[in-house]
Scaffold this active site. Structure first.
Site, PDB file in Angstrom:
ATOM      1  N   ASP A  22       0.823  -1.212   0.000  1.00 51.06           N
ATOM      2  CA  ASP A  22       0.000   0.000   0.000  1.00 51.06           C
ATOM      3  C   ASP A  22       0.854   1.258   0.000  1.00 51.06           C
ATOM      4  O   ASP A  22       0.657   2.157  -0.819  1.00 51.06           O
ATOM      5  CB  ASP A  22      -0.923   0.013   1.229  1.00 51.06           C
ATOM      6  CG  ASP A  22      -1.822  -1.201   1.282  1.00 51.06           C
ATOM      7  OD1 ASP A  22      -1.976  -1.853   0.240  1.00 51.06           O
ATOM      8  OD2 ASP A  22      -2.372  -1.496   2.351  1.00 51.06           O
ATOM      9  N   GLU A 287       0.977  -5.875  -5.329  1.00 52.82           N
ATOM     10  CA  GLU A 287       0.667  -5.026  -6.478  1.00 52.82           C
ATOM     11  C   GLU A 287       1.871  -4.252  -6.989  1.00 52.82           C
ATOM     12  O   GLU A 287       2.197  -4.300  -8.187  1.00 52.82           O
ATOM     13  CB  GLU A 287      -0.453  -4.046  -6.100  1.00 52.82           C
ATOM     14  CG  GLU A 287      -0.851  -3.097  -7.210  1.00 52.82           C
ATOM     15  CD  GLU A 287      -2.071  -2.260  -6.863  1.00 52.82           C
ATOM     16  OE1 GLU A 287      -2.123  -1.092  -7.274  1.00 52.82           O
ATOM     17  OE2 GLU A 287      -2.985  -2.777  -6.173  1.00 52.82           O
TER      18      GLU A 287
END
Length: 384
Positions: A22, A287
């Site tokens: 994140d 990610e």
């Protein structure tokens, strides 16, 4: 896409679930916005990873602790608010923004409010990208929140890619990097047949198999800190390797001493990119590292973040479909992610070359599309 904008005040909000994921995505976002002349406040509940991820900070980016008071009267009020990954902006900040908008006599010039979503290749992303939601209650009643989806196709918001990235990638000297790494860790030259493999993972059940296969030929395994290091050491200990030296040849029972393992310290984002560029095969997770491995253009395997309802299975298959992954790479992903119990098939040289060609073809498709920041700026220009 070129949408000239004056310098704007961006307020980006991030709640850290995975310290590396994140905050990694959000830091790249705010740094790229600042590089284009915008002012950014990054509101985050745990900025500790930035001490090594971005130790020098970034001009134009200011860190604010999540939950701290809204900006003071002498500070710029937001032109754009970005809540990353569905985190909810504090009602106090929304109320402050509404008051500032009214005090400036600009009730019709509200901040552009963007919910930056998670990355996925699933079909719903194209359908939901840029959809709006009208708030009916609370301090933001009557405001519109826009959903912005990163993605892999032209109908999505694209991927983070800073200016000059491909030029830096092209100029990178792999041989010099290998020599520097070997010198820093007191290693010898493994020769041209040595494979370089990076490992950034959770705790895949197939990890012992990967370590075993890596002994089939000279392999330099670069293990990132934290969970990957702990997982490798646990796998080695389980198979009778008790010498937990920081660097050294490791041998599983009955194996040959061809696996050289480097347990790496934390490294800034640019250095992480260079590690991916230097390797023949990159095991990545989450990610941010997936996107950086795609830009690296080397063979990769992605360990997707597991979800209790197995929703990550569909997400993984959608990515592999978009990637146009050959059957061998799809099977490797299935085993690595625990979707089946088939043996892990380590690629021979021809298969590794096929995987690398697949990643490079995917990268070429991505490079024809606007990057995420360019698309965000264009979107904001349309909504202001």
């Amino acid at each position: 896409m070129n949408h000239p904008l004056p310098p704007l005040q961006w307020d980006v909000f991030c709640r850290v679930i995975d310290n590396f994921g994140d905050i990694g995505v959000c830091w790249r976002l705010v740094a790229q916005l600042a590089a284009r002349g915008h002012r950014v406040r990054l509101w985050v509940d745990d900025a500790s990873a930035l001490q090594w991820m971005a130790p020098t900070g970034c001009p134009g980016v200011e860190l604010r602790a999540w939950g701290s008071p809204p900006p003071g009267p002498d500070e710029a009020s937001p032109d754009v608010m970005v809540e990353a990954f569905g985190c909810d902006i504090a009602p106090e900040f929304i109320a402050y923004s509404a008051y500032q908008s009214s005090a400036r006599g600009q009730k019709d010039r509200k901040p552009v409010w963007i919910n930056l979503e998670y990355l996925s290749a699933e079909s719903y992303v194209e359908r939901h990208h840029k959809l709006s939601s009208l708030l009916s209650s609370g301090p933001g009643a009557g405001w519109t929140r826009w959903f912005f989806y990163p993605g892999f196709t032209p109908a999505t918001g694209g991927l983070l890619r800073e200016r000059g990235l491909m030029a830096r990638r092209e100029a990178f000297d792999r041989s010099a990097w290998h020599a520097k790494h070997a010198s820093a860790f007191g290693l010898g030259d493994g020769g041209p047949e040595q494979r370089w493999v990076s490992l950034f993972c959770y705790e895949p059940a197939a990890l012992p198999e990967l370590l075993w296969h890596c002994q089939a030929q000279p392999t330099q395994l670069l293990v990132t800190p934290g969970r990957p290091t702990a997982a490798v050491r646990a796998a080695l200990a389980e198979h009778g390797v008790q010498n937990m030296k920081q660097i050294g040849h490791q041998r599983l029972s009955g194996g040959r001493e061809q696996l050289l393992i480097s347990y790496l310290p934390p490294r800034p984002q640019p250095a992480f990119d260079e590690m991916l560029w230097a390797c023949d095969f990159n095991a990545v997770r989450g990610e941010d590292s997936l996107v950086r491995a795609l830009w690296a253009g080397q063979a990769l395997v992605w360990q997707i973040y597991p979800q209790h309802d197995n929703a990550h299975h569909d997400k993984l298959w959608a990515f592999l479909d978009w990637l146009q992954a050959p059957a061998s790479l799809r099977q490797f992903h299935a085993t690595w992610n625990g979707l089946d119990t088939a043996p892990l098939q380590w690629p021979d040289d021809d298969t590794l070359a096929e995987w690398t060609a697949c990643i490079q073809a995917a990268r070429a498709r991505l490079l024809t599309q606007d990057n995420l920041v360019a698309q965000l700026l264009g979107f904001v220009a349309e909504k202001r």
